[in-house]
Design an enzyme around this catalytic site. Structure first.
Site, PDB file in Angstrom:
ATOM      1  N   LYS A  11       0.665  -1.316  -0.061  1.00 37.61           N
ATOM      2  CA  LYS A  11      -0.070   0.006  -0.003  1.00 37.61           C
ATOM      3  C   LYS A  11       0.814   1.256   0.028  1.00 37.61           C
ATOM      4  O   LYS A  11       2.027   1.170   0.488  1.00 37.61           O
ATOM      5  CB  LYS A  11      -0.857   0.201   1.232  1.00 37.61           C
ATOM      6  N   ALA A 101       4.077  -1.551   4.162  1.00 38.42           N
ATOM      7  CA  ALA A 101       3.181  -2.644   5.036  1.00 38.42           C
ATOM      8  C   ALA A 101       3.234  -3.820   4.513  1.00 38.42           C
ATOM      9  O   ALA A 101       2.175  -4.583   4.469  1.00 38.42           O
ATOM     10  CB  ALA A 101       1.552  -2.007   5.059  1.00 38.42           C
ATOM     11  N   GLY A 103       4.533  -6.609   5.704  1.00 37.66           N
ATOM     12  CA  GLY A 103       4.337  -7.717   6.647  1.00 37.66           C
ATOM     13  C   GLY A 103       2.815  -7.626   6.928  1.00 37.66           C
ATOM     14  O   GLY A 103       2.278  -8.901   7.243  1.00 37.66           O
ATOM     15  N   SER A 104       2.226  -6.495   7.143  1.00 41.76           N
ATOM     16  CA  SER A 104       0.811  -6.453   7.598  1.00 41.76           C
ATOM     17  C   SER A 104       0.040  -7.192   6.258  1.00 41.76           C
ATOM     18  O   SER A 104      -0.950  -7.784   6.582  1.00 41.76           O
ATOM     19  CB  SER A 104       0.223  -4.995   7.678  1.00 41.76           C
ATOM     20  N   ASP A 137      -2.146  -1.845  10.275  1.00 48.63           N
ATOM     21  CA  ASP A 137      -2.299  -1.870   9.002  1.00 48.63           C
ATOM     22  C   ASP A 137      -2.853  -3.168   8.135  1.00 48.63           C
ATOM     23  O   ASP A 137      -3.210  -3.194   7.127  1.00 48.63           O
ATOM     24  CB  ASP A 137      -1.029  -1.647   8.154  1.00 48.63           C
TER      25      ASP A 137
END
Ligand code: ATP
Length: 307
Positions: A11, A101, A103-104, A137
């Site tokens: 993102k 983001a 990892g999220s 996130d």
């Protein structure tokens, strides 16, 4: 089903405003999320050993309990007493600890993937409650949308039903920044030395104290320009309140941002807590042109579109 492979996108934050600090220590945000076509790919395969194993082709991604995918798998396996295990293979394309983001997004993909693989029957509301416990996130990536407004810690998502597709040049310098250090630095008041005459949307918007008034004005206007595909006006409104602490921590990033600004794309900003810097360009060709200019100096340069 024995296995499945899913894409896990990154993102950008076209807008990120810090509007307050909460008693629990988290910051209250208003942000505009854009899903972009820079994706990891994750394969989930059942195993009979009962173990959760993670492999990844990127050296900086943890394989054990520190991996957010592992944390998702562990929680779901324990909560639903899943007997079998899962082998998870991550093909990383999203730069790590960059403000994109990755990892999220992987955590959200794991929630959706394991829900299907293990036939858990969890609704989106259920998945959202897991997402909130993993990270701020994560929730955005549970929604199948290009655009959303995030409030609260960023986990309260309102999907924006817009068809707009933008082009960006994205540069990720090889320095890592952790959101924790950036939010801590947000509290410091030391001024950032912007080159004389340069203010920029974000610089003009920086405030020593966290404003609570007219909270939604800027993001509403930005959303309107987005709807109208007015990239020139949109570019002028790109803003990120974390820019000041990012530059305070890594002053060299201001040079990079200024360099891109000098080529006059529609706008330039940082994504999340950095160090990823992106330009909004009027066309793919313009993004490609900027990429050629930056490729000599930076290895992680991408041309990406809204997904
Ligand atoms: P944040 O703003 O939370 O720091 P980010 O987008 O800047 O997120 P990520 O790519 O999510 O950065 O990585 C942040 C940290 O999370 C890394 O240091 C990494 O060790 C850890 N991490 C845990 N799981 C993953 C994963 N599946 N992919 C990438 N990083 C992961």
């Amino acid at each position: 089903m024995k296995s499945l492979t899913l894409k896990s996108p990154a993102k950008l934050n076209l807008f990120l405003k810090v509007v307050g600090k909460r008693p629990d220590g988290f910051h209250e945000l208003i942000t505009l999320f854009e899903r972009i076509a820079l994706c990891d790919s994750i394969r989930f395969a059942k195993n009979s050993s009962g173990r959760i194993s993670i492999s990844c082709d990127h050296p900086q991604v943890p394989r054990g309990p520190k991996n957010l995918i592992y944390q998702v798998a562990r929680r779901l396996k324990d909560d639903f007493a899943v007997e079998g295990g899962v082998d998870i293979r991550i093909h990383k394309r999203i730069p790590v600890a960059a403000g994109l983001a990755g990892g999220s997004s992987n955590a959200a993909t794991a929630l959706m993937g394991l829900n299907r693989l293990w036939k858990l029957g969890l609704s989106r509301k259920d998945l959202e409650s897991y997402a909130d416990r993993i990270g701020s996130d994560v929730a955005f990536f549970l929604h199948d949308c290009s655009w959303a407004r995030g409030t609260g810690r960023g986990e309260v998502i309102r999907v924006l039903p817009l068809k707009s597709k933008l082009w960006h040049l994205l540069v990720v310098p090889r320095i890592k920044m952790y959101s924790g250090e950036v939010f801590t630095a947000l509290g410091c008041r030391k001024k950032v030395a912007y080159p004389s005459g340069r203010t920029g949307a974000a610089a003009g918007r920086r405030r020593g104290n966290l404003t609570l008034t007219k909270k939604y004005d800027d993001v509403n206007i930005l959303t309107r320009y987005l709807k109208q595909n007015d990239v020139y006006r949109l570019g002028k409104l790109l803003a990120n309140d974390l820019e000041a602490p990012i530059i305070r921590l890594r002053p060299g990033l201001l040079k990079l941002k200024s360099k891109i600004q000098n080529w006059q794309p529609c706008g330039v900003s940082f994504s999340g807590s950095g160090p990823a810097v992106f330009a909004l360009t009027a066309s793919r060709q313009e993004a490609d042109r900027l990429k050629v200019l930056l490729k000599k100096r930076y290895r992680q340069v991408f041309v990406v579109q809204t997904l």
